[in-house]
Design an enzyme around this catalytic site. Structure first.
Site, PDB file in Angstrom:
ATOM      1  N   LYS A   1       0.498  -1.206   0.042  1.00 14.79           N
ATOM      2  CA  LYS A   1      -0.009  -0.211  -0.171  1.00 14.79           C
ATOM      3  C   LYS A   1       1.155   1.450  -0.416  1.00 14.79           C
ATOM      4  CE  LYS A   1      -1.744   2.280   3.677  1.00 14.79           C
ATOM      5  NZ  LYS A   1      -2.793   2.381   4.483  1.00 14.79           N
TER       6      LYS A   1
ATOM      7  N   ASP B   1      -6.667   1.235   1.045  1.00 14.94           N
ATOM      8  CA  ASP B   1      -6.180   1.105   2.799  1.00 14.94           C
ATOM      9  C   ASP B   1      -7.693   0.561   2.814  1.00 14.94           C
ATOM     10  OD1 ASP B   1      -8.495   3.352   1.931  1.00 14.94           O
ATOM     11  OD2 ASP B   1      -7.369   4.047   3.119  1.00 14.94           O
TER      12      ASP B   1
END
Length: 241
Positions: free
Chosen positions: A139, A157
């Site tokens: 991420k 996320d």
């Protein structure tokens, strides 16, 4: 001797979760783009290095909280050299208000050292190299590639995961499945801003507990039911009988 035992049925291949059709996905992103024409990360940074640090610090923390801490931290240490001069304890003093601050201070020092030792202090621009840095996962790497280097990556996320599943845009049980679904569903012209549109929409409109469907730009495209009514309207009309 013939084998009369019944043959075992072949296991069915699991189908990938169904995503939006091309036209519907295009309409969804067009609506989000009209709602927020210039989306960007809400983390404050001045360089690829400070971006890497800020995103690494943001795990299990709010952007507002990270910005408060990094405003003072980056004022004295905005390069790997300066960060190493602070040392782990020095970094920790600036980020004590952020969750998991001890481990994050350790990672910030370790990634700063790795950048100096392996990359001449310059943040690399490939996912594989970024993910080798301590405290940097997929991420974080995707955010840095997108924001610092203009690569059309989509970071997943909690907000992006929720919006992708709730709307039906790219349902999946894991962040990896959702990312793959978003890569397939997102039109090329929207891929660079997709992460930001989805995260901001999830943060301010499509909230976890009570999605604010009454002012959602994509409510007519979203598969989530029932839609949350405007509290002001409910208060005026009174409870249903």
């Amino acid at each position: 001797m013939p084998n009369d035992a019944p043959s075992k049925p072949k296991p069915r291949k699991k189908r990938a979760p169904r995503t939006f059709g091309r036209e519907k996905a295009h309409a969804l992103y067009a609506a989000l783009a009209e709602d927020r024409p210039e989306p960007r990360t809400e983390l404050n940074f001045t360089s690829p290095y400070t971006l890497v640090v800020a995103v690494a610090l943001s795990a299990q923390a709010t952007d507002v909280g990270v910005n408060k801490a990094t405003a003072k931290l980056f004022a004295v240490a905005d390069t790997p050299e300066k960060m190493l001069a602070l040392g782990e304890e020095g970094v920790a003093e600036y980020i004590r208000t952020i969750g998991l601050w001890r481990n994050k201070a350790k990672n910030v020092i370790a990634l700063s050292q790795m950048l100096l030792d392996g990359y001449g202090g310059v943040v690399p621009d490939t996912r594989d190299e970024l993910e080798r840095l301590p405290g940097v996962g997929r991420k974080t790497a995707n955010v840095v590639l997108n924001e610092a280097f203009g690569v059309p990556t989509i970071a997943v996320d909690t907000h992006v995961f929720r919006v992708a599943n709730r709307t039906g845009l790219a349902p999946g049980k894991t962040p990896e499945q959702v990312e793959a679904g978003l890569e397939r569903a997102t039109p090329d012209e929207y891929k660079h801003g997709a992460h930001h549109w989805l995260i901001l929409h999830g943060r301010y409109v499509c909230k976890a507990q009570t999605p604010e469907c009454w002012h959602c730009a994509i409510a007519d495209l979203c598969r989530h039911k029932p839609k949350t009514p405007d509290p002001a309207t409910v208060s005026r009309l009174g409870p249903r009988r």
